[in-house]
Scaffold this motif. Structure first.
Motif, PDB file in Angstrom:
ATOM      1  N   HIS A  31     -11.541   2.610   3.509  1.00 51.52           N
ATOM      2  CA  HIS A  31     -11.183   1.559   3.276  1.00 51.52           C
ATOM      3  C   HIS A  31     -12.202   0.540   4.415  1.00 51.52           C
ATOM      4  CE1 HIS A  31      -8.037   2.208   0.588  1.00 51.52           C
ATOM      5  NE2 HIS A  31      -7.450   3.560   1.820  1.00 51.52           N
ATOM      6  N   GLU A  84      -6.555  11.632  -2.775  1.00 49.68           N
ATOM      7  CA  GLU A  84      -4.986  10.434  -2.899  1.00 49.68           C
ATOM      8  C   GLU A  84      -5.401   9.545  -4.683  1.00 49.68           C
ATOM      9  OE1 GLU A  84      -3.744   8.372   0.486  1.00 49.68           O
ATOM     10  OE2 GLU A  84      -1.747   7.864  -0.309  1.00 49.68           O
ATOM     11  N   HIS A  99     -11.638  13.007  -0.558  1.00 45.68           N
ATOM     12  CA  HIS A  99     -10.188  13.399  -0.989  1.00 45.68           C
ATOM     13  C   HIS A  99      -9.002  12.724  -2.025  1.00 45.68           C
ATOM     14  CE1 HIS A  99      -6.431  11.920   0.582  1.00 45.68           C
ATOM     15  NE2 HIS A  99      -6.351  10.544   1.550  1.00 45.68           N
ATOM     16  N   ASP A 101      -5.677   7.383  -4.674  1.00 43.01           N
ATOM     17  CA  ASP A 101      -6.624   5.116  -4.315  1.00 43.01           C
ATOM     18  C   ASP A 101      -8.051   5.587  -4.483  1.00 43.01           C
ATOM     19  OD1 ASP A 101      -5.697   6.682  -2.119  1.00 43.01           O
ATOM     20  OD2 ASP A 101      -5.924   4.815  -1.119  1.00 43.01           O
ATOM     21  N   HIS A 102      -8.171   6.727  -4.206  1.00 45.93           N
ATOM     22  CA  HIS A 102      -9.698   7.129  -4.581  1.00 45.93           C
ATOM     23  C   HIS A 102     -10.169   7.930  -5.425  1.00 45.93           C
ATOM     24  CE1 HIS A 102      -9.483   4.965  -0.472  1.00 45.93           C
ATOM     25  NE2 HIS A 102      -8.870   6.263   0.229  1.00 45.93           N
ATOM     26  N   ASP A 148     -10.620   9.348   5.067  1.00 50.01           N
ATOM     27  CA  ASP A 148      -9.338   7.979   5.296  1.00 50.01           C
ATOM     28  C   ASP A 148     -10.091   7.823   6.538  1.00 50.01           C
ATOM     29  OD1 ASP A 148      -8.360   7.504   3.699  1.00 50.01           O
ATOM     30  OD2 ASP A 148      -6.432   8.536   3.166  1.00 50.01           O
ATOM     31  N   HIS A 204      -6.336  12.283   5.621  1.00 56.67           N
ATOM     32  CA  HIS A 204      -4.789  12.330   5.864  1.00 56.67           C
ATOM     33  C   HIS A 204      -4.531  13.129   5.001  1.00 56.67           C
ATOM     34  CE1 HIS A 204      -2.475   9.656   3.604  1.00 56.67           C
ATOM     35  NE2 HIS A 204      -1.606   9.975   3.842  1.00 56.67           N
ATOM     36  N   PHE A 260       0.699  -1.020   0.185  1.00 55.49           N
ATOM     37  CA  PHE A 260       0.209  -0.287   0.090  1.00 55.49           C
ATOM     38  C   PHE A 260       0.969   1.117  -0.163  1.00 55.49           C
ATOM     39  CE2 PHE A 260      -3.068   3.037   1.948  1.00 55.49           C
ATOM     40  CZ  PHE A 260      -3.730   2.805   1.416  1.00 55.49           C
TER      41      PHE A 260
END
Ligand code: FEO
Length: 403
Positions: free
Chosen positions: A228, A82, A80, A84-85, A167, A148, A24
């Motif tokens: 997550h 980041e 968010h 991954d999203h 997050d 985050h 990750f």
């Protein structure tokens, strides 16, 4: 093959598990996999909360289509950025070009930085505390900077008490068959994954997490829907208590974490003797790790969990064992504080490891106590060390205040 699931009467989980991702953020091993959660509210308007990693784009878009069931997508709330999203935002736009993207000023700044140029007609900027009604559901947006990333916001469904928590309150681990935390043995099977996720990813940002918890404390929250991990609909106080401890750097348990390095087994033998003596004195909550065989992210997680740490370290090239640098540095960069340390050093000549570790803990970290009793091994544990080992055991027992 995974399918969408209903979370409430009109909220669907569209998450996708990623079982093939080894690291990750390219450094945290996740043998347990990870889920990218995304949610769809189906009201008079349809509202998607976040997307997913590009690695699972096809499955995610399939889930979205299935949940929409022929309807169009009206809104996408980006909590968010980041990747991954957010990586699938461009695919959502390509498939639903009329969609309005809701975010804050920083959200759209980050989109531009990542090369996503969104047309003005697709943009709706919200501010702290703004609300928007999509039918019978009204969503309030609350900023959670540095939980985050700086642009992070969470979304509170005023109608049913659902908090889309970004997050916060997340975890590593696959979900789907079991989607709710009350469907699993959380303490046994999930807490370690949640702790390792939090401490390594958000651990540095204790103060922003505290601010979010205070905001959340003013709301009547019934569910956490994180980006997550599992969804929470019962016993939310359990996780809030953990977050309070982690974000204030208070240990969860009184106990001793032993982190040691041993090139040829002599330091390891000394650690075994030391651990046995600790147990004889009634200290039973001990977790021992060979740093060469343990990824540092597990050690970080355990250091957040336990109150005391004993470091066993050889001197190496007039310095400390290389992997120990990484562990100590990570403690500093995650702002961990308020732990008590003991030191066992080993050296065949010119010992410096103990002094270097002590200095680092004193000068680079905050609120760390280093016990005076130190074990100084010369190549291998000998009878000469017995008084030192006894003194360190006794200091730890006293500091632990076990009754
Ligand atoms: Fe899973 Fe900070 O993103």
């Amino acid at each position: 093959m995974q399918t969408i699931k209903k979370v409430t009467e009109d909220i669907y989980w569209l998450g996708v598990n990623d079982e093939g991702l080894q690291f990750f953020e390219e450094f945290i091993p996740i043998p347990e996999g990870v889920a990218y959660n995304s949610y769809l509210l189906v009201d008079e308007k349809t509202v998607l909360f976040d997307t997913a990693d590009i690695r699972v784009a096809t499955e995610f878009l399939g889930n979205l289509k299935q949940a929409l069931d022929g309807k169009t997508l009206d809104y996408l709330v980006v909590q968010h950025m980041e990747p991954d999203h957010s990586c699938c935002i461009k695919h959502v736009l390509a498939n639903y070009p009329q969609v309005t993207i809701i975010g804050n000023k920083k959200t759209f700044q980050f989109m531009r930085q990542f090369g996503l140029e969104i047309k003005n007609e697709n943009i709706e900027v919200v501010g702290e505390g703004d609300t928007k009604t999509f039918g019978k559901h009204t969503i309030a947006f609350a900023f959670a900077p540095m939980v985050h990333w700086p642009e992070v916001m969470v979304s509170y469904d005023v109608t049913n008490g659902v908090l889309f928590s970004a997050d916060a309150f997340g975890s590593f681990g696959k979900v789907g068959e079991r989607l709710f935390s009350d469907e699993v043995d959380y303490d046994k099977d999930w807490l370690e994954k949640a702790r390792r996720y939090y401490t390594n990813i958000v651990g540095k940002y204790g103060s922003p997490v505290q601010k979010l918890l205070k905001k959340a404390g003013t709301l009547d929250i019934k569910m956490f829907l994180p980006l997550h991990g599992l969804i929470w609909r019962e016993n939310l106080g359990y996780l809030i208590d953990k977050y309070n401890k982690w974000s204030t750097y208070e240990p969860e348990e009184k106990g001793v974490l032993i982190v040691y390095a041993s090139m040829y087994g002599h330091t390891e033998k000394a650690i075994n003797v030391f651990e046995g003596m600790l147990k004889e004195k009634g200290v039973n909550n001990i977790a021992t790790y060979n740093i060469s065989h343990t990824d540092v992210t597990y050690l970080i997680s355990e250091t957040f969990r336990l109150s005391h740490v004993v470091i066993g370290c050889p001197t190496y090239n007039a310095d400390i064992f290389p992997l120990m640098h990484s562990y100590l540095k990570r403690l500093g960069s995650l702002n961990l504080k308020n732990r008590t340390f003991g030191i066992i050093e080993n050296s065949s000549w010119a010992p410096v490891a103990g002094d270097i570790i002590h200095k680092y803990l004193d000068e680079e970290l905050k609120g760390m106590t280093v016990l005076d009793a130190r074990v100084r091994i010369v190549s291998a544990l000998s009878e000469k060390n017995t008084p030192e080992v006894e003194a360190l055991v006794s200091s730890l027992v006293q500091s632990l205040e076990l009754s």
